[in-house]
Design an enzyme around this catalytic site. Structure first.
Site, PDB file in Angstrom:
ATOM      1  N   ASP A   1       0.503  21.633  11.903  1.00  0.00           N
ATOM      2  CA  ASP A   1       0.412  22.365  10.630  1.00  0.00           C
ATOM      3  C   ASP A   1       1.073  21.697   9.427  1.00  0.00           C
ATOM      4  OD1 ASP A   1      -0.680  24.140  12.452  1.00  0.00           O
ATOM      5  OD2 ASP A   1       0.933  25.594  12.319  1.00  0.00           O
TER       6      ASP A   1
ATOM      7  N   LYS B   1      -6.377  27.044  13.978  1.00  0.00           N
ATOM      8  CA  LYS B   1      -5.784  28.110  14.770  1.00  0.00           C
ATOM      9  C   LYS B   1      -5.300  29.252  13.889  1.00  0.00           C
ATOM     10  CE  LYS B   1      -1.183  25.951  15.117  1.00  0.00           C
ATOM     11  NZ  LYS B   1      -0.354  26.988  14.535  1.00  0.00           N
TER      12      LYS B   1
ATOM     13  N   CYS C   1       5.741  27.692  14.738  1.00  0.00           N
ATOM     14  CA  CYS C   1       4.625  27.025  15.407  1.00  0.00           C
ATOM     15  C   CYS C   1       5.061  25.823  16.242  1.00  0.00           C
ATOM     16  CB  CYS C   1       3.557  26.631  14.392  1.00  0.00           C
ATOM     17  SG  CYS C   1       2.754  28.067  13.636  1.00  0.00           S
TER      18      CYS C   1
END
Length: 177
Positions: A17, A77, A106
């Site tokens: 991310d 996601k 995450c």
């Protein structure tokens, strides 16, 4: 697994991310740059790269400075742990280098799920960030206590090289200097 060396034929790099939507974080530029160094080194050493993107419609795509190669697996996601995302696949690798955002959410949940699956995890601390410094530190502490190995970009890339004097070492040396 604690302390075991990582091997390039068994390892994958997971970039979590590192998206333009997080650019306002104080640490974003450093994290993106360090992730870019890891991605470049992984390419030199033949280590596959998997990149995740949390809700890219809102948080945008992976930052260009990460330098994802065309063949990098990209996983969109909405779950926090990349392991639980549809399409996440380590292609049989049982060692993971993990970097990205956020250390306590995450990155942590992905690393913890991988550890639960018996995958050896090394968290590249200088390539991991969070919005708040305390969250980053607590996340890294939690991962250390859970059995992940904490490392740095330079340490892990040189570990993957195994020895000096090779063409790969010389190319990686240019990445880490």
């Amino acid at each position: 697994m604690s302390g075991r060396l990582i091997a390039r034929d068994r390892a994958a790099l997971v970039v979590v991310d590192v998206q333009d939507g997080f650019r306002s974080y104080d640490t974003f530029a450093d994290v993106a740059r360090q992730c870019g160094r890891l991605v470049k080194g992984a390419g030199i050493l033949g280590v596959p790269v998997v990149a995740t993107e949390q809700y890219p419609k809102g948080l945008q795509r992976t930052a260009p400075e990460v330098g994802l190669p065309e063949d990098a697996a990209r996983v969109e996601k909405s779950v926090f742990s990349a392991v639980r995302a549809e399409g996440f696949d380590l292609a049989g690798r049982d060692q993971v280098l993990i970097c990205g955002i956020e250390a306590h959410v995450c990155v942590a949940q992905t690393a913890l799920d991988l550890l639960d699956q018996g995958v050896a995890v090394q968290v590249v601390t200088d390539a991991v960030g969070s919005r708040h410094a305390n969250d980053r530190e607590v996340g890294l502490h939690r991962l250390d206590r859970a059995g992940a190995v904490l490392t740095t970009v330079e340490a892990v890339l040189l570990e993957l090289c195994e020895r000096a004097g090779t063409p790969e070492f010389k190319a990686v040396q240019k990445v880490i200097l």
